[in-house]
Each structure stands twice: as C-alpha cells, then as structure tokens.
Design a protein around this motif. Structure first.
Motif, PDB file in Angstrom:
ATOM      1  N   GLY A 154       0.681  -1.325  -0.192  1.00 53.02           N
ATOM      2  CA  GLY A 154       0.059   0.060  -0.081  1.00 53.02           C
ATOM      3  C   GLY A 154       0.727   1.462  -0.179  1.00 53.02           C
ATOM      4  O   GLY A 154       2.066   1.305  -0.082  1.00 53.02           O
ATOM      5  N   LEU A 155      -0.071   2.436  -0.159  1.00 51.64           N
ATOM      6  CA  LEU A 155       0.715   3.928   0.160  1.00 51.64           C
ATOM      7  C   LEU A 155       1.823   3.853   0.958  1.00 51.64           C
ATOM      8  O   LEU A 155       2.928   4.521   0.665  1.00 51.64           O
ATOM      9  N   GLN A 269      -0.077  10.669  -3.647  1.00 48.55           N
ATOM     10  CA  GLN A 269       0.377   9.612  -4.819  1.00 48.55           C
ATOM     11  C   GLN A 269       1.864   9.271  -4.591  1.00 48.55           C
ATOM     12  O   GLN A 269       2.421   9.970  -3.970  1.00 48.55           O
ATOM     13  N   ASP A 285      -0.626   0.208  -4.933  1.00 47.29           N
ATOM     14  CA  ASP A 285      -0.174   1.724  -4.351  1.00 47.29           C
ATOM     15  C   ASP A 285       0.944   1.668  -3.768  1.00 47.29           C
ATOM     16  O   ASP A 285       1.765   2.750  -3.747  1.00 47.29           O
ATOM     17  N   CYS A 289       0.828   4.416  -6.173  1.00 44.07           N
ATOM     18  CA  CYS A 289      -0.517   5.060  -5.838  1.00 44.07           C
ATOM     19  C   CYS A 289      -1.095   6.289  -6.587  1.00 44.07           C
ATOM     20  O   CYS A 289      -0.283   7.280  -6.920  1.00 44.07           O
ATOM     21  N   SER A 291      -4.100   7.617  -5.824  1.00 39.35           N
ATOM     22  CA  SER A 291      -5.086   8.384  -4.891  1.00 39.35           C
ATOM     23  C   SER A 291      -6.604   7.871  -5.353  1.00 39.35           C
ATOM     24  O   SER A 291      -6.757   7.462  -6.518  1.00 39.35           O
ATOM     25  N   ASN A 292      -7.327   7.960  -4.272  1.00 42.25           N
ATOM     26  CA  ASN A 292      -8.889   7.607  -4.437  1.00 42.25           C
ATOM     27  C   ASN A 292      -9.454   8.530  -5.448  1.00 42.25           C
ATOM     28  O   ASN A 292     -10.392   8.181  -6.069  1.00 42.25           O
ATOM     29  N   GLY A 297      -7.316   2.792  -8.456  1.00 46.61           N
ATOM     30  CA  GLY A 297      -6.230   2.024  -7.731  1.00 46.61           C
ATOM     31  C   GLY A 297      -6.696   0.680  -7.784  1.00 46.61           C
ATOM     32  O   GLY A 297      -5.571  -0.259  -8.099  1.00 46.61           O
TER      33      GLY A 297
END
Ligand SMILES: Cc1cc2nc3c(=O)[nH]c(=O)nc-3n(C[C@H](O)[C@H](O)[C@H](O)COP(=O)(O)OP(=O)(O)OC[C@H]3O[C@@H](n4cnc5c(N)ncnc54)[C@H](O)[C@@H]3O)c2cc1C
Length: 369
Positions: A154-155, A269, A285, A289, A291-292, A297
């Motif tokens: 993830g991020l 990001q 991500d 990433c 971003s939402n 994603g």
C-alpha cells in the motif's frame, strides 16, 4: 519460483492469483489479523475488465456490482439538494464496474488457489537481497528465503521503505485527507448519497446495498503523525470538522469516534522512477498510488500484477528483463490514472465559498443541459 508477497489488499491478492496461476509458489503475509475489507466501492475499469475475465473473476465482479455514483447529491445545511454530480464526472465509460471494496476483496480471496498461501498477522521485519535470493526475517521471528519479494503493502509500503528509501522521497501529497466510517444500520437506507460541503470540506453518506458509509474529506497541508495511530487519526478528523452541528454531521462524527476500523489517510500519490531493485518489485499503491481521486487504484492493482506475472512467465531466467517489461507495459496505465486525479479535489472540495457556489452552478447547468 518461491515468491513472497507483502500485503493482502487488492494488489496482494491479485498478485497471489496471477503469480500462482503462472506456476509459482506464493506466500502472502498480511499485517492485519484479517482481510481489511472496509472502504467505499471501487471501480474496475478499462483493460482491468478484460484481465479480470482472464483471471476468471469477471462474472463474480459483475454479480456484486453496485450503482451509487449516479445519485450523488450536494445538499445544503438543511438537507435540500443544491446540485447533483452527473455520472460523467466520475466515470468515463458505462462499461466500468463499481463494486464494494469488501466484495472485491472477497472475490479475489476466493480465487486464490492451492499454490498461494495467505498468512495473517505477519509482516516482514527485515529483508536482505544477496543476489541469488532474498533472506526474510518476519516480525514473528520466523525466517525464510525467497526468489522474489513483491511489495503490495500500500501507500505507506514497508517493502518500499526497506528497499528504496524513505516514503517522503516518493510521496506527493495532493492537499486533501479522506476518511470513511460505517454508520450504524439506518432507518432510511436511501438510494441517494447526500454530501454537504463548506469551503475545503465535504461530509456525507454514501449508500449502497444495505450499507451507509460516512465519507469525510478536507483540505490540509501534510500532517505529521504516526499513520497507524487510530486515536491520532480520530483527533485530526474531529478537529477538522469541529463546530459543525448542521444536518447529520454530529451523527457521522459519532460514528468516527466509535469506529475500530476507521479508514483515514492523506490523498497522496507515489511517483517512482523504477519499481524494482534486485529481487524486490513493487505493485499497486506501493509502487504507484494514484489516490482515491483517480478511481483507478483497484484497476491498476489488477493490470499491474497480471502484467508482472506474464512478464515473469516470458523471461523466467532474466528477472531484470521481466521487471523492465512489467514497468514498460504498466507505466501508461499509471500515468493516465495519476494525471486524472488532478481536478477531483477541486470538484469535491472547492477551497472558497465563491468556488463552491460556482461548482454548484456548473453542475446544475450540466444536469439541466
Ligand atoms: C482499509 C482500506 C480502505 C480503503 N478504502 C478505499 C476507498 O474507499 N476508496 C479508494 O479509492 N481506495 C481505498 N483504499 C485504497 C485502495 O484499496 C487501493 O488504492 C487500491 O485498491 C490498491 O490496493 P493495494 O493493495 O495496492 O493497497 P491497499 O488496498 O492499501 O492494501 C495494502 C495492504 O497491505 C497491508 N499492509 C500494509 N503494511 C503491511 C506490512 N508491513 N506487512 C504486511 N501487510 C501490510 C495492509 O493492511 C493492506 O491490507 C483503501 C485501502 C485500505 C487499506
């Protein structure tokens, strides 16, 4: 190959399916004690749909699709609708499938086969790539050796930090924070999703199936805090929305206070010149990433892990060639997704009252027209 995947989010699970299907022995470790299934519905779109078909999961994704975005409405403090968000502002194709994040996680989880094992409450503590393999020490104290480590964490990827350096070298904060909290079961499980905005803030309720999800967004410069500290997350969020008693804001803030699974993060990001180093490669991500605000994603997680698995299949003896091919074919999807995230924040959270009024007027004109 023996492959370790760090993280069982969308990218980690998709990596488990795709790398397992191409003949590898895959172990996924997930830091949480269970699949992290909260979050709002996510989109599967573009080439990810064809890949989902090849992965054998498109039918299941279709079966669990929801339609919620077409009824997103901006309201005023008394709950009256002031503007609606046309679906064209969110989706660029009617082929896109919107599916609860929870359902996508379950579809991916169920598609894992016997070649992939998933271990919860486990995480990498240290890794050492000696050129011929990667020695991994886990937080449980266990040790193992793998041909390849895939960072799908993830991020705030640990694999990225351990292999490529500090997060701040790669993270671009877009100037917003987002939080999602499930509301207690509603008497009015409406078909619309109302959102109240004031300058730099957006708070609302997204309805789908039987779920009512509290959504909170606000503008802010980067905030320094321990991103895993739930109490700190709640404090930041409650401060950002303090003093607002209108509409159902107090009810949403109450849900935040009592939510043990609150999702809160910066809208950011990840930009990296390369996603691989030696025998370590990043996906999802962790690598890129968007971003939402991009709404892409999950799709990037699906395309990237598929392309990685295909590249490794094509170049079994040459990791560098496989990684280069993976990056070359995934990069255009990433660039498009990252570029598309730009205007979303201004649309959802205009910074001033004037910009907010103009946004509403523009949306009203679109709906009329
Ligand atoms: C709880 C949650 C809710 C989300 N909600 C939304 C949403 O509503 N809308 C949206 O657009 N995006 C949301 N996202 C992000 C979205 O899932 C991703 O952008 C996208 O699906 C790509 O997935 P990913 O697997 O790369 O990352 P993620 O979905 O973030 O998954 C990463 C996984 O790695 C695990 N992990 C982290 N560190 C370690 C570690 N050191 N060792 C082992 N495991 C680790 C995490 O627990 C998580 O399960 C959410 C992410 C999470 C974790």
């Amino acid at each position: 190959m023996r492959i370790l995947v760090s993280g069982a989010g969308m990218a980690g699970l998709a990596a488990g399916i795709n790398l397992g299907a191409t003949g590898n022995d895959v172990t996924i470790v997930e830091r949480a004690g269970h699949l992290r299934v909260n979050g709002s519905p996510v989109d599967v779109r573009g080439d990810a749909l064809g890949i989902a078909r090849s992965m054998g999961i498109l039918e299941q994704i279709h079966a669990r699709r929801v339609t919620m975005t077409e009824r997103a409405q901006f309201i005023d403090a008394s709950g009256d609708v002031v503007a609606e968000l046309p679906v064209s502002e969110i989706s660029d194709s009617d082929q896109d499938i919107e599916i609860p994040r929870e359902d996508l996680a379950h579809v991916l989880h169920e598609a894992l086969t016997g070649t992939t094992s998933l271990i919860f409450a486990e995480s990498i503590a240290e890794l050492h790539d000696d050129g011929a393999g990667v020695e991994v020490t886990f937080t449980s104290g266990k040790r193992d050796r793998f041909d390849l480590v895939v960072g799908a964490d993830g991020l705030h990827s640990l694999t990225r930090r351990l292999t490529f350096g500090p997060e701040c070298d790669f993270l671009k904060h877009l100037g917003f924070y987002v939080a999602l909290t499930e509301l207690p079961s509603q008497q009015d499980s409406g078909r619309t999703s109302p959102f109240l905005s004031w300058p730099g803030h957006l708070i609302g309720i997204a309805h789908y199936n039987d779920t009512a999800l509290g959504v909170l967004n606000f503008r802010s410069d980067w905030i320094e805090y321990d991103y895993r500290d739930l109490d700190a997350q709640k404090r930041i969020l409650l401060d950002a929305f303090a003093g607002h008693e209108e509409w159902r804001v107090p009810e949403i803030l109450d849900a935040v206070r009592s939510d043990p699974e609150l999702y809160f993060d910066s809208v950011s990001q990840i930009h990296m010149p390369t996603w691989h180093k030696g025998r370590v490669v990043l996906v999802g991500d962790a690598a890129h990433c968007a971003s939402n605000l991009s709404g892409r994603g999950a799709s990037l997680a699906i395309t990237g892990t598929w392309l990685l698995a295909q590249a490794l299949l094509k170049h079994p003896e040459n990791l560098k060639a496989a990684f280069d091919e993976y990056e070359h074919s995934q990069r255009p999807y990433v660039t498009r997704a990252q570029d598309s995230a730009g205007p979303g924040g201004d649309l959802l959270m205009p910074a001033t009252q004037q910009a907010l009024d103009e946004r509403n007027e523009r949306l009203r004109a679109m709906t009329r027209g």
